[in-house]
Design a protein around this motif. Structure first.
Motif, PDB file in Angstrom:
ATOM      1  N   VAL A  43       0.834  -1.209   0.000  1.00  0.00           N
ATOM      2  CA  VAL A  43       0.000   0.000   0.000  1.00  0.00           C
ATOM      3  C   VAL A  43       0.866   1.255   0.000  1.00  0.00           C
ATOM      4  N   LEU A  44       1.896   1.279   0.834  1.00  0.00           N
ATOM      5  CA  LEU A  44       2.755   2.453   0.936  1.00  0.00           C
ATOM      6  C   LEU A  44       3.594   2.648  -0.320  1.00  0.00           C
ATOM      7  N   GLU A  45       4.099   1.559  -0.875  1.00  0.00           N
ATOM      8  CA  GLU A  45       4.913   1.659  -2.089  1.00  0.00           C
ATOM      9  C   GLU A  45       4.069   2.173  -3.255  1.00  0.00           C
ATOM     10  N   ALA A  46       2.831   1.684  -3.368  1.00  0.00           N
ATOM     11  CA  ALA A  46       1.950   2.137  -4.443  1.00  0.00           C
ATOM     12  C   ALA A  46       1.635   3.622  -4.302  1.00  0.00           C
ATOM     13  N   SER A  47       1.429   4.089  -3.089  1.00  0.00           N
ATOM     14  CA  SER A  47       1.128   5.515  -2.899  1.00  0.00           C
ATOM     15  C   SER A  47       2.343   6.377  -3.234  1.00  0.00           C
ATOM     16  N   LEU A  49       4.613   5.624  -5.504  1.00  0.00           N
ATOM     17  CA  LEU A  49       4.725   5.626  -6.956  1.00  0.00           C
ATOM     18  C   LEU A  49       3.695   6.557  -7.594  1.00  0.00           C
ATOM     19  N   ARG A  50       2.518   6.665  -6.981  1.00  0.00           N
ATOM     20  CA  ARG A  50       1.489   7.570  -7.499  1.00  0.00           C
ATOM     21  C   ARG A  50       1.759   9.016  -7.108  1.00  0.00           C
ATOM     22  N   GLY A  51       2.626   9.218  -6.117  1.00  0.00           N
ATOM     23  CA  GLY A  51       2.892  10.557  -5.635  1.00  0.00           C
ATOM     24  C   GLY A  51       1.735  11.142  -4.860  1.00  0.00           C
ATOM     25  N   ARG A  52       0.962  10.297  -4.190  1.00  0.00           N
ATOM     26  CA  ARG A  52      -0.206  10.740  -3.441  1.00  0.00           C
ATOM     27  C   ARG A  52      -0.147  10.194  -2.008  1.00  0.00           C
ATOM     28  N   SER A  53      -1.013  10.757  -1.172  1.00  0.00           N
ATOM     29  CA  SER A  53      -1.101  10.255   0.196  1.00  0.00           C
ATOM     30  C   SER A  53      -1.614   8.825   0.192  1.00  0.00           C
ATOM     31  N   ALA A  54      -1.168   8.039   1.160  1.00  0.00           N
ATOM     32  CA  ALA A  54      -1.614   6.651   1.248  1.00  0.00           C
ATOM     33  C   ALA A  54      -3.077   6.595   1.654  1.00  0.00           C
ATOM     34  N   ASP A  55      -3.734   5.482   1.311  1.00  0.00           N
ATOM     35  CA  ASP A  55      -5.112   5.276   1.748  1.00  0.00           C
ATOM     36  C   ASP A  55      -5.173   5.262   3.269  1.00  0.00           C
ATOM     37  N   HIS A  56      -6.371   5.542   3.786  1.00  0.00           N
ATOM     38  CA  HIS A  56      -6.574   5.485   5.235  1.00  0.00           C
ATOM     39  C   HIS A  56      -6.394   4.042   5.714  1.00  0.00           C
ATOM     40  N   VAL A  57      -5.807   3.903   6.898  1.00  0.00           N
ATOM     41  CA  VAL A  57      -5.427   2.588   7.420  1.00  0.00           C
ATOM     42  C   VAL A  57      -6.101   2.371   8.777  1.00  0.00           C
ATOM     43  N   LEU A  58      -6.712   1.206   8.942  1.00  0.00           N
ATOM     44  CA  LEU A  58      -7.286   0.815  10.229  1.00  0.00           C
ATOM     45  C   LEU A  58      -6.496  -0.378  10.767  1.00  0.00           C
ATOM     46  N   LEU A  59      -5.973  -0.251  11.975  1.00  0.00           N
ATOM     47  CA  LEU A  59      -5.225  -1.321  12.628  1.00  0.00           C
ATOM     48  C   LEU A  59      -6.004  -1.778  13.851  1.00  0.00           C
ATOM     49  N   SER A  60      -6.279  -3.060  13.932  1.00  0.00           N
ATOM     50  CA  SER A  60      -7.042  -3.588  15.059  1.00  0.00           C
ATOM     51  C   SER A  60      -6.278  -4.730  15.707  1.00  0.00           C
ATOM     52  N   GLY A  61      -6.623  -5.025  16.945  1.00  0.00           N
ATOM     53  CA  GLY A  61      -5.979  -6.112  17.664  1.00  0.00           C
ATOM     54  C   GLY A  61      -5.807  -5.769  19.125  1.00  0.00           C
TER      55      GLY A  61
END
Length: 366
Positions: A43-47, A49-61
């Protein structure tokens, strides 16, 4: 009020500075959670390469598995500033609007315990996440006016220990959801090796294994126990910590070979010796150990159930054969797990943790 537990997954205020020093700064240095790491890296590498902010991320546990650390790593990997807040701190929509309006482009906003945010702020977050816009309401009653405010693109990282409490509309707006699992002993040994290097400790392989085996599958607890072992070794002038030294130190702190502390063993012992293995209600069990029911249910019970030492049934808590074995007690012929198998069918486990049965769990069966 219960005393702080050495094997609690929660973070104590005084240890935050130490934890910050031990936290990895990059995704490659993060130990464990291979599936989440691999997906998040993509996800981070793709963002990038696009030169944009990464998608919103939800971490649970569960607590202590690295959600805050991953949020910091996301900001570092994106070379972006990090803003940290928490759900309980945002009780009004205006609180959230103030935070969002001050964000810079590409900034990472980390909201810990996001499920505890107020409903008005939660609804404002919907539009902010999707359209990068919020409506500020000025005035009251018929004269109230909504002023649209455009926001710079940002990445929201939400962390929660109870993903089921998040409403569907909020959960669906996250582009990536990662659930963190408990660590294996081998993974915890890697965490401890890294921490020992940062703390300048000499520990043998057997010493790492001993500490990791008592850490409940949680890196935060592993690092906490390692620091207590370090203190014990310093006082006893031991230069290299082996399995024997680690065991002696943790025995002194009342953390046994399975990671059970005083409260855990007290609950288990009361269940077996005072109530014949159960079934017994939560309130009665809590009174027997001199604790509040909430403390027993949220602090001791989850690990005991996960380790197969305790079962939950509609009639109350029961001890399993593993509980008798751990306490070194003989297995009675009329143990309650036989009743559980009869009730739920041969070979079946005790009833699962079902919210619908919580009211029955709180009922005392004396």
């Amino acid at each position: 009020m219960a005393e702080p537990s050495l094997v609690s997954g929660g973070e104590e205020p005084e240890e935050r500075a130490i934890e910050a020093a031990l936290r990895p700064k990059h995704l490659d240095d993060f130990v464990g959670q291979q599936r989440v790491r691999r997906q998040l890296s993509l996800v981070l590498e793709a963002s990038r390469l696009r030169g944009r902010s990464a998608d919103h991320v939800l971490l649970s546990g569960p607590p202590g598995l690295g959600k805050t650390t991953l949020a910091m790593i996301i900001a570092a990997e994106m070379n972006a500033p990090l803003r940290i807040s928490s759900g309980p701190a945002i009780q009004h929509a205006g609180d959230l609007a103030a935070i969002l309006s001050s964000l810079s482009e590409g900034e990472v906003l980390f909201l810990d315990e996001i499920h505890r945010m107020s409903r008005p702020a939660e609804e404002m977050l919907y539009m902010a996440m999707e359209d990068f816009r919020v409506d500020i309401v000025v005035g009251k009653g018929a004269g109230a006016t909504a002023i649209p405010l455009d926001l710079p693109p940002f990445t929201l990282v939400g962390a929660t220990t109870r993903a089921g409490l998040l409403p569907g509309p909020l959960r669906d707006r996250f582009g990536f959801t990662g659930h963190l699992e408990f660590y294996s002993v081998e993974e915890l040994e890697l965490v401890l090796r890294r921490s020992a290097g940062l703390l300048d400790l000499r520990v043998t392989s057997a010493g790492f294994t001993e500490v990791a085996g008592r850490s409940r599958g949680t890196p935060r607890i592993a690092n906490r126990l390692l620091r207590r072992v370090r203190d014990w070794a310093l006082v006893h002038r031991i230069e290299q910590i082996d399995a024997r030294a680690a065991a002696a130190a943790l025995d002194m702190y009342e953390v046994d070979a399975k990671g059970l502390d005083r409260l855990d063993r007290g609950v288990l012992s009361a269940l077996v010796t005072k109530f014949g293995g159960g079934p017994v209600g939560l309130s009665t069990l809590a009174i027997a150990v001199g604790e509040e029911p909430e403390t027993v249910e949220t602090v001791a019970e989850p690990y005991l159930v996960r380790e197969g030492l305790m079962g939950r049934t509609p009639r109350g808590r029961i001890a399993t054969p593993a509980a008798y074995e751990h306490l070194g007690l003989p297995l009675p012929p009329d143990a309650p797990f036989a009743y559980s198998a009869t009730l739920f069918g041969p070979g079946s486990a005790p009833a699962a943790d079902d919210d619908a049965n919580d009211a029955e769990f709180l009922t005392d069966w004396n």
